[in-house]
Design an enzyme around this catalytic site. Structure first.
Site, PDB file in Angstrom:
ATOM      1  N   HIS A  41       0.842  -1.197   0.000  1.00 40.92           N
ATOM      2  CA  HIS A  41       0.000   0.000   0.000  1.00 40.92           C
ATOM      3  C   HIS A  41       0.880   1.252   0.000  1.00 40.92           C
ATOM      4  O   HIS A  41       0.522   2.271  -0.581  1.00 40.92           O
ATOM      5  CB  HIS A  41      -0.934  -0.016   1.210  1.00 40.92           C
ATOM      6  CG  HIS A  41      -1.978  -1.083   1.093  1.00 40.92           C
ATOM      7  ND1 HIS A  41      -3.280  -0.819   0.745  1.00 40.92           N
ATOM      8  CD2 HIS A  41      -1.890  -2.427   1.224  1.00 40.92           C
ATOM      9  CE1 HIS A  41      -3.959  -1.963   0.676  1.00 40.92           C
ATOM     10  NE2 HIS A  41      -3.126  -2.955   0.980  1.00 40.92           N
ATOM     11  N   ASP A  53      -5.326   6.009   1.796  1.00 40.13           N
ATOM     12  CA  ASP A  53      -5.620   4.670   1.287  1.00 40.13           C
ATOM     13  C   ASP A  53      -7.101   4.314   1.483  1.00 40.13           C
ATOM     14  O   ASP A  53      -7.772   4.865   2.351  1.00 40.13           O
ATOM     15  CB  ASP A  53      -4.749   3.677   2.071  1.00 40.13           C
ATOM     16  CG  ASP A  53      -4.719   2.313   1.445  1.00 40.13           C
ATOM     17  OD1 ASP A  53      -3.805   2.068   0.652  1.00 40.13           O
ATOM     18  OD2 ASP A  53      -5.618   1.490   1.743  1.00 40.13           O
ATOM     19  N   GLU A 102      -8.282  -9.523  -2.171  1.00 43.62           N
ATOM     20  CA  GLU A 102      -9.173  -9.405  -3.340  1.00 43.62           C
ATOM     21  C   GLU A 102      -8.593 -10.158  -4.534  1.00 43.62           C
ATOM     22  O   GLU A 102      -8.985  -9.957  -5.680  1.00 43.62           O
ATOM     23  CB  GLU A 102      -9.431  -7.919  -3.636  1.00 43.62           C
ATOM     24  CG  GLU A 102      -8.488  -7.171  -4.537  1.00 43.62           C
ATOM     25  CD  GLU A 102      -7.006  -7.192  -4.202  1.00 43.62           C
ATOM     26  OE1 GLU A 102      -6.542  -7.951  -3.310  1.00 43.62           O
ATOM     27  OE2 GLU A 102      -6.278  -6.459  -4.880  1.00 43.62           O
ATOM     28  N   GLN A 103      -7.639 -11.066  -4.269  1.00 44.31           N
ATOM     29  CA  GLN A 103      -6.908 -11.711  -5.377  1.00 44.31           C
ATOM     30  C   GLN A 103      -7.774 -12.622  -6.243  1.00 44.31           C
ATOM     31  O   GLN A 103      -7.552 -12.748  -7.449  1.00 44.31           O
ATOM     32  CB  GLN A 103      -5.698 -12.483  -4.813  1.00 44.31           C
ATOM     33  CG  GLN A 103      -4.650 -11.565  -4.233  1.00 44.31           C
ATOM     34  CD  GLN A 103      -3.778 -12.228  -3.178  1.00 44.31           C
ATOM     35  OE1 GLN A 103      -3.748 -13.440  -3.068  1.00 44.31           O
ATOM     36  NE2 GLN A 103      -3.081 -11.420  -2.383  1.00 44.31           N
TER      37      GLN A 103
HETATM   38  O1  LIG Z   1       9.921 -11.810  -4.334  1.00 42.86           O
HETATM   39  C1  LIG Z   1       9.285 -10.767  -4.494  1.00 42.86           C
HETATM   40  C2  LIG Z   1       7.906 -10.639  -4.185  1.00 42.86           C
HETATM   41  C3  LIG Z   1       7.280  -9.447  -4.428  1.00 42.86           C
HETATM   42  N1  LIG Z   1       7.963  -8.384  -4.950  1.00 42.86           N
HETATM   43  C4  LIG Z   1       7.267  -7.100  -5.205  1.00 42.86           C
HETATM   44  O2  LIG Z   1       6.306  -6.900  -4.174  1.00 42.86           O
HETATM   45  C5  LIG Z   1       5.114  -6.341  -4.711  1.00 42.86           C
HETATM   46  C6  LIG Z   1       3.945  -7.249  -4.360  1.00 42.86           C
HETATM   47  O3  LIG Z   1       2.749  -6.545  -4.539  1.00 42.86           O
HETATM   48  P1  LIG Z   1       1.361  -7.229  -4.905  1.00 42.86           P
HETATM   49  O4  LIG Z   1       1.481  -8.045  -6.117  1.00 42.86           O
HETATM   50  O5  LIG Z   1       0.314  -6.149  -4.942  1.00 42.86           O
HETATM   51  O6  LIG Z   1       1.122  -8.272  -3.759  1.00 42.86           O
HETATM   52  P2  LIG Z   1       0.907  -8.198  -2.175  1.00 42.86           P
HETATM   53  O7  LIG Z   1       2.124  -7.741  -1.538  1.00 42.86           O
HETATM   54  O8  LIG Z   1       0.366  -9.515  -1.777  1.00 42.86           O
HETATM   55  O9  LIG Z   1      -0.244  -7.057  -2.058  1.00 42.86           O
HETATM   56  C7  LIG Z   1      -1.308  -6.757  -1.158  1.00 42.86           C
HETATM   57  O10 LIG Z   1      -1.769  -5.466  -1.586  1.00 42.86           O
HETATM   58  C8  LIG Z   1      -2.212  -5.402  -2.953  1.00 42.86           C
HETATM   59  C9  LIG Z   1      -2.544  -3.956  -3.280  1.00 42.86           C
HETATM   60  O11 LIG Z   1      -3.592  -3.475  -2.516  1.00 42.86           O
HETATM   61  C10 LIG Z   1      -3.411  -6.336  -3.133  1.00 42.86           C
HETATM   62  O12 LIG Z   1      -3.825  -6.314  -4.497  1.00 42.86           O
HETATM   63  C11 LIG Z   1      -2.996  -7.745  -2.723  1.00 42.86           C
HETATM   64  O13 LIG Z   1      -4.103  -8.618  -2.835  1.00 42.86           O
HETATM   65  C12 LIG Z   1      -2.478  -7.738  -1.269  1.00 42.86           C
HETATM   66  O14 LIG Z   1      -2.052  -9.048  -0.913  1.00 42.86           O
HETATM   67  C13 LIG Z   1       5.314  -6.206  -6.203  1.00 42.86           C
HETATM   68  O15 LIG Z   1       5.683  -4.885  -6.496  1.00 42.86           O
HETATM   69  C14 LIG Z   1       6.480  -7.142  -6.509  1.00 42.86           C
HETATM   70  O16 LIG Z   1       7.275  -6.714  -7.595  1.00 42.86           O
HETATM   71  C15 LIG Z   1       9.307  -8.494  -5.260  1.00 42.86           C
HETATM   72  O17 LIG Z   1       9.936  -7.555  -5.750  1.00 42.86           O
HETATM   73  N2  LIG Z   1       9.921  -9.694  -5.027  1.00 42.86           N
END
Ligand SMILES: O=c1ccn([C@@H]2O[C@H](COP(=O)(O)OP(=O)(O)O[C@H]3O[C@H](CO)[C@@H](O)[C@H](O)[C@H]3O)[C@@H](O)[C@H]2O)c(=O)[nH]1
Length: 465
Positions: free
Chosen positions: A17, A119, A393-394
């Site tokens: 976020h 947010d 919300e995935q």
């Molecule tokens: O090994 C890893 C894993 C993740 N990332 C980064 O981490 C972020 C992950 O973000 P996202 O894909 O949105 O996943 P979550 O961290 O699980 O996000 C939470 O927040 C999101 C935005 O609100 C929601 O859509 C998701 O469901 C919620 O789990 C991305 O930028 C990725 O590039 C890395 O760089 N390396």
């Protein structure tokens, strides 16, 4: 000295976020030299090293203050993670009020505070904006379709008399050409309607008519109809796709990139479940079996398995998440898997530089948990997806990626064992990765995501939306 126009941003706890809001702030100060952004950050404990590293590399016209951490003892035990985020912001409102009052009354202030951006999980901040007569904007970190569903929730709540889980109906999202099955609804909605989790989630969306605008991390080419329908009753600003320029996590970077450099173009399936997603040991075994069966190359970010396929749903479930553990995830792979696949794949523990991997020419597919950040990153780099939603919300994002955007496939869960079997994993990998099949589903997906990749680039170009 000329006074700057100041915008205060209030994220909710959680890196996924904070990151899009920080990237949005960077764009604002880059394009408007007279803007200053001040982050006022509600906290539930000391900041993590990742949070510090993001905040310590901000450009000059952005600064930040951590609000005093709230006391975790003041929160009910074992609450859902969404309720924890909502309550953290709610308990921080008195210190947020103080901080804003100080900015507005300080005679030395070089900045003229005009607006609050916060947010979706922080909509109680509206009250403070109103008290100080400031403009108020919500920043939505997920899709317009997911937001439209949530905005419709208060109405749905009035019209449905049973529990959502008790109905087999599908629900249309107005003007979005998409219907959602109840089981794809965001987690908090699937809790009983009398639960605190559901009620606090519903409350967030009952207040949206009070804000001056909604900033969405999406773009018109992607969600034209939904954005248009929202514009009828709200000020909507689709500013996306906003993604990080480079991965914040540098773990395993050189190992992954050196390996990818040796692989043929578009030949590698990248497998990762966001910042916290985990699988059961049984599911890890099925994926491993599916990878071997498919024969396609893979780069897999593996975490120590959990009892259930998800991350920590509840605040009290684990202080130390699986991916921080000292346990080696690779030891949970089937016996001999690493040796048998040593020319086919690379498995790295816990984290990998996702941006660098998705933008690499050797990457041809992404098996993702469908967090909105990962989904946008895949769209920006034109990588078709296999949807493997886990929580939040995935599941809704997965339905959107497959049924509306048509850039992904979703494997079927074996109803008897409630698991995705290896044969099914191999089937969907072939659809996404096999570049030789003509007139195939995979070809359609690749064409469609290429169009959206171009649309995404246009949206953030000089003349874009
Ligand atoms: O090994 C890893 C894993 C993740 N990332 C980064 O981490 C972020 C992950 O973000 P996202 O894909 O949105 O996943 P979550 O961290 O699980 O996000 C939470 O927040 C999101 C935005 O609100 C929601 O859509 C998701 O469901 C919620 O789990 C991305 O930028 C990725 O590039 C890395 O760089 N390396």
């Amino acid at each position: 000295m000329e006074q700057k126009v100041c915008i205060a941003m209030v994220p909710c706890p959680g890196l996924s976020h904070l990151i899009p809001l920080v990237e949005f702030a960077k764009l604002l100060v880059l394009h408007h030299k007279n803007f200053h952004v001040k982050f006022l950050i509600p906290t539930l404990g000391p900041p993590t090293p990742s949070t510090n590293s993001i905040l310590n590399s901000l450009p000059p016209n952005i600064d930040f203050t951590f609000l005093p951490p709230i006391n975790i003892q003041d929160l009910p035990p074992n609450i859902h993670i969404s309720t924890q985020m909502i309550l953290t912001v709610k308990h921080s409102l008195p210190s947020l009020y103080q901080a804003i009052n100080t900015i507005l009354t300080s005679s030395q202030s070089k900045n003229n505070l005009v607006a609050l951006v916060f947010d979706v999980f922080s909509t109680d901040v509206i009250d403070i904006a109103k008290k100080f007569n400031l403009l108020s904007y919500v920043f939505a970190t997920s899709s317009a379709i997911a937001l439209q569903f949530c905005l419709n929730l208060p109405k749905l709540d009035e019209t449905i008399s049973s529990e959502f889980m008790d109905t087999t109906k599908t629900f249309d999202i107005p003007n979005s050409k998409v219907s959602f099955k109840v089981k794809d609804f965001p987690d908090p909605v699937l809790f009983g309607r009398s639960s605190k989790t559901y009620k606090s989630f519903l409350h967030l969306f009952q207040r949206f008519s009070l804000v001056d605008g909604i900033i969405i991390n999406s773009f018109k080419d992607l969600e034209q109809d939904t954005i248009k329908s929202m514009e009828d009753f709200l000020n909507v600003y689709p500013v996306g796709p906003i993604i990080q320029k480079e991965s914040k996590s540098k773990e395993n970077e050189s190992k992954c990139i050196t390996w990818l450099n040796k692989m043929p173009q578009k030949s590698v399936l990248f497998i990762s479940f966001g910042s916290g997603g985990t699988l059961t040991n049984e599911q890890i075994n099925e994926i491993a079996f599916g990878l071997e069966l498919s024969g396609f190359n893979f780069l897999w970010v593996l975490r120590v398995p959990s009892k259930h396929s998800n991350s920590a749903y509840f605040s009290g479930s684990s202080q130390k998440s699986n991916h921080d553990s000292d346990d080696d995830p690779l030891k949970y792979l089937p016996l001999g898997f690493l040796e048998r696949t040593k020319d086919q794949g690379l498995v790295v523990p816990s984290r990998a530089p996702q941006i660098e991997i998705l933008s690499h020419g050797s990457t041809g597919g992404f098996l993702t948990h469908c967090g909105w950040g990962s989904s946008l990153e895949s769209l920006v780099y034109g990588v078709p997806m296999i949807c493997w939603p886990l929580f939040a919300e995935q599941r809704m994002n997965a339905a959107t990626l497959t049924d509306v955007f048509k850039v992904a496939v979703r494997p079927k869960i074996d109803e008897e064992d409630e698991i995705i079997k290896g044969e099914e994993v191999a089937r969907v990998i072939k659809i996404i990765m096999d570049q030789n099949l003509r007139d195939s589903e995979g070809l359609q997906l690749r064409r469609r995501i290429e169009d959206l990749r171009v649309g995404a680039a246009a949206a953030v170009s000089e003349d874009g939306s």
